[in-house]
Design a protein around this motif. Structure first.
Motif, PDB file in Angstrom:
ATOM      1  N   ASP A  92     -20.517 -33.439   7.694  1.00 48.45           N
ATOM      2  CA  ASP A  92     -19.060 -33.247   7.715  1.00 48.45           C
ATOM      3  C   ASP A  92     -18.632 -32.554   6.421  1.00 48.45           C
ATOM      4  OD1 ASP A  92     -16.306 -33.421   7.752  1.00 48.45           O
ATOM      5  OD2 ASP A  92     -16.223 -35.562   8.158  1.00 48.45           O
ATOM      6  N   GLY A  93     -18.223 -31.298   6.525  1.00 49.96           N
ATOM      7  CA  GLY A  93     -17.784 -30.539   5.350  1.00 49.96           C
ATOM      8  C   GLY A  93     -18.908 -29.790   4.688  1.00 49.96           C
ATOM      9  N   ALA A  94     -19.966 -30.494   4.304  1.00 46.76           N
ATOM     10  CA  ALA A  94     -21.086 -29.847   3.601  1.00 46.76           C
ATOM     11  C   ALA A  94     -21.724 -28.769   4.472  1.00 46.76           C
ATOM     12  CB  ALA A  94     -22.120 -30.887   3.199  1.00 46.76           C
ATOM     13  N   LEU A  95     -21.789 -28.982   5.780  1.00 47.96           N
ATOM     14  CA  LEU A  95     -22.365 -27.980   6.667  1.00 47.96           C
ATOM     15  C   LEU A  95     -21.617 -26.658   6.539  1.00 47.96           C
ATOM     16  CD1 LEU A  95     -24.242 -27.073   8.970  1.00 47.96           C
ATOM     17  CD2 LEU A  95     -22.534 -27.947  10.574  1.00 47.96           C
ATOM     18  N   GLY A  96     -20.286 -26.720   6.552  1.00 48.66           N
ATOM     19  CA  GLY A  96     -19.494 -25.497   6.464  1.00 48.66           C
ATOM     20  C   GLY A  96     -19.602 -24.814   5.118  1.00 48.66           C
ATOM     21  N   THR A  97     -19.599 -25.604   4.036  1.00 50.46           N
ATOM     22  CA  THR A  97     -19.682 -25.033   2.692  1.00 50.46           C
ATOM     23  C   THR A  97     -21.043 -24.395   2.452  1.00 50.46           C
ATOM     24  OG1 THR A  97     -18.139 -26.712   1.888  1.00 50.46           O
ATOM     25  CG2 THR A  97     -19.436 -25.527   0.237  1.00 50.46           C
ATOM     26  N   LEU A  98     -22.113 -25.094   2.824  1.00 50.62           N
ATOM     27  CA  LEU A  98     -23.453 -24.574   2.563  1.00 50.62           C
ATOM     28  C   LEU A  98     -23.825 -23.456   3.534  1.00 50.62           C
ATOM     29  CD1 LEU A  98     -25.253 -27.912   1.692  1.00 50.62           C
ATOM     30  CD2 LEU A  98     -24.313 -26.202   0.142  1.00 50.62           C
ATOM     31  N   HIS A 191     -17.613 -26.140  11.168  1.00 50.81           N
ATOM     32  CA  HIS A 191     -17.505 -27.598  11.049  1.00 50.81           C
ATOM     33  C   HIS A 191     -18.158 -28.241  12.258  1.00 50.81           C
ATOM     34  CE1 HIS A 191     -15.734 -31.502   9.958  1.00 50.81           C
ATOM     35  NE2 HIS A 191     -15.340 -30.939   8.828  1.00 50.81           N
ATOM     36  N   ILE A 192     -18.644 -29.462  12.089  1.00 48.19           N
ATOM     37  CA  ILE A 192     -19.115 -30.201  13.252  1.00 48.19           C
ATOM     38  C   ILE A 192     -17.916 -30.560  14.130  1.00 48.19           C
ATOM     39  CG2 ILE A 192     -21.168 -31.107  12.118  1.00 48.19           C
ATOM     40  CD1 ILE A 192     -19.711 -33.745  11.705  1.00 48.19           C
ATOM     41  N   GLU A 193     -18.171 -30.641  15.439  1.00 53.82           N
ATOM     42  CA  GLU A 193     -17.061 -30.886  16.366  1.00 53.82           C
ATOM     43  C   GLU A 193     -16.405 -32.243  16.146  1.00 53.82           C
ATOM     44  OE1 GLU A 193     -16.125 -31.628  21.103  1.00 53.82           O
ATOM     45  OE2 GLU A 193     -18.168 -31.135  20.481  1.00 53.82           O
ATOM     46  N   GLN A 194     -17.193 -33.253  15.801  1.00 50.09           N
ATOM     47  CA  GLN A 194     -16.696 -34.631  15.689  1.00 50.09           C
ATOM     48  C   GLN A 194     -16.193 -35.152  17.025  1.00 50.09           C
ATOM     49  OE1 GLN A 194     -14.059 -33.520  12.229  1.00 50.09           O
ATOM     50  NE2 GLN A 194     -15.083 -35.231  11.247  1.00 50.09           N
ATOM     51  N   GLY A 195     -16.761 -34.656  18.081  1.00 45.11           N
ATOM     52  CA  GLY A 195     -16.440 -35.066  19.431  1.00 45.11           C
ATOM     53  C   GLY A 195     -17.608 -34.707  20.340  1.00 45.11           C
ATOM     54  N   PRO A 196     -17.575 -35.112  21.623  1.00 47.38           N
ATOM     55  CA  PRO A 196     -18.749 -34.981  22.490  1.00 47.38           C
ATOM     56  C   PRO A 196     -18.764 -33.757  23.398  1.00 47.38           C
ATOM     57  CG  PRO A 196     -17.169 -36.466  23.488  1.00 47.38           C
ATOM     58  CD  PRO A 196     -16.543 -35.982  22.198  1.00 47.38           C
ATOM     59  N   SER A 197     -17.753 -32.904  23.369  1.00 46.86           N
ATOM     60  CA  SER A 197     -17.611 -31.880  24.403  1.00 46.86           C
ATOM     61  C   SER A 197     -18.725 -30.842  24.388  1.00 46.86           C
ATOM     62  CB  SER A 197     -16.253 -31.174  24.250  1.00 46.86           C
ATOM     63  OG  SER A 197     -15.195 -32.089  24.372  1.00 46.86           O
TER      64      SER A 197
END
Length: 414
Positions: A92-98, A191-197
């Motif tokens: 969460d967050g780090a994925l987008g920054t890195l 960003h990760i979706e943070q949901g299942p879709s």
């Protein structure tokens, strides 16, 4: 086409996950803590090692700049955040920054010159768990100022915001200082979706069309404390009974009748909190979300009416106030098309979707065209130490970010 180094990106994610790493494999790297500063320092050191320029602003937003052919053009901005929840995940967050930093490195590796500069950003305090509200860094960037009331804020651990912000800025003395806010060409965030879709559909890329509006309400019902054993029903003025009865009705009404609505009670408290006394006061928070602002108004009125009616039935008084109001946003259609094209060029299936959570892209969208790219996370789980993203989805998200960035900076008038 631009090729990213998936092994390098995954190794970086593991290295940053060790900063504030928890025993359960998650991350506790809350905003403006020493762990947050360590992550910022590592990112800055990696940037200096590649010859990139490093800047920060008065809100401790961290910027890494790769020069373009025309330095007078507003830069392309890509990134996310490095702070986490107290028991958060490593993506969460780090994925987008890195991922954004990997794009910068991949451009450098390939010797690709871009018309305009490309800048990676790590926004300050996206999560909002230690200091509220969330998205402080992007919010201040878009407004061009830090709200005066933030200076008086205290963290959940009692630390003063002003002091922690100062210490964070001073932890990178080599970084050049920038004024708060500057013109940008466009903004992209992974960003990760943070949901299942996405996972449920077997789809690699979510093209986010917008973010639903959010309102937070504080509810306080006041009755009369009395002895639990001697006070009959006819004589009770029980605020907790009023609150729980009203909430039961709202749970049955709001989300079942509107698939786009979200209704959440995050906190409930009672006073005096004695096992053998009827409460004098019952309080709760309400989180409501919807993509339609008119519907948000309707939901707020329904909640106020339902709680007030039940409070009056129990001979109690009620006070309801807003503590947060964020309107819905729609992302730029042309940027969504760029992301869709980038996914197609990489042979990845994408789908349009609405974000139920707010992100830094929402606030940057107020000052420049912005887009948000989602990747699947296991079981849709986030804000949890078990949060997980498969390496193939990590790489796919970064590939799309890289390709979309290249499309947007390939010519001066792109």
């Amino acid at each position: 086409m631009i090729e990213i180094d998936g092994r390098r990106l995954n190794a970086r994610l593991q290295a940053f996950a060790a900063i504030g790493g928890t025993r359960k494999g998650g991350v506790n790297r809350q905003a403006l803590t020493e762990e947050d500063r360590r992550a910022r320092r590592l990112l800055a050191e990696l940037a200096w090692a590649r010859g990139f320029s490093v800047f920060q602003d008065p809100m401790a937003n961290l910027f890494i700049r790769r020069a373009g052919q025309d330095e007078t053009l507003p830069p392309m901005l890509i990134g996310s955040h490095l702070d986490s929840q107290p028991a958060g995940g490593r993506f969460d967050g780090a994925l987008g920054t890195l991922s954004a930093f990997e794009v910068l490195e991949s451009l450098e590796d390939a010797g690709i010159e871009t018309e305009r500069p490309v800048v990676v950003v790590a926004w300050t305090n996206e999560e909002g768990c230690r200091f509220a509200p969330g998205c402080m860094g992007s919010m201040a960037f878009a407004a061009g100022e830090i709200p005066a009331e933030w200076q008086q804020k205290l963290a959940t651990d009692g630390a003063a915001f002003a002091g922690e912000l100062k210490a964070t800025i001073e932890s990178l003395p080599r970084a050049q200082m920038l004024p708060l806010g500057f013109p940008i060409h466009a903004y992209l965030e992974v960003h990760i979706e943070q949901g299942p879709s996405l996972e449920a559909g077997g789809i690699s890329i979510g093209v986010v069309t917008g973010i639903q509006g959010t309102r937070w309400l504080n509810v306080e019902i006041t009755g009369q404390t009395a002895h639990a054993g001697t006070t009959g029903l006819a004589y009770r003025r029980d605020p907790l009974r009023a609150l729980t009865t009203a909430l039961s009705g709202l749970y049955e009404m709001i989300m079942p009748s509107d698939p786009d609505a979200r209704f959440t009670i995050g906190r409930i408290s009672v006073e005096p909190g004695s096992v053998n006394a009827i409460p004098d006061k019952a309080c709760c928070t309400v989180d409501i979300r919807h993509p339609d602002p008119a519907r948000l108004d309707e939901l707020e009125r329904s909640i106020a009416s339902g709680i007030t009616t039940e409070a009056e039935r129990q001979r109690c008084t009620v006070a309801i106030s807003r503590s947060f109001d964020m309107p819905p946003c729609t992302f730029a259609a042309d940027l969504q098309q760029v992301v869709e094209r980038a996914a197609a060029e990489r042979g990845l299936e994408s789908m349009n979707m609405l974000s139920g959570a707010f992100h830094d892209a929402l606030f940057v969208n107020r000052v420049a065209p912005s887009a948000l790219i989602f990747v699947p996370c296991l079981d849709g789980l986030s804000h949890n130490e078990a949060e997980h993203v498969e390496p193939e989805h990590i790489i796919a998200g970064c590939q799309v970010l890289a390709q979309a960035t290249l499309l947007l900076v390939s010519t001066a008038d792109s």
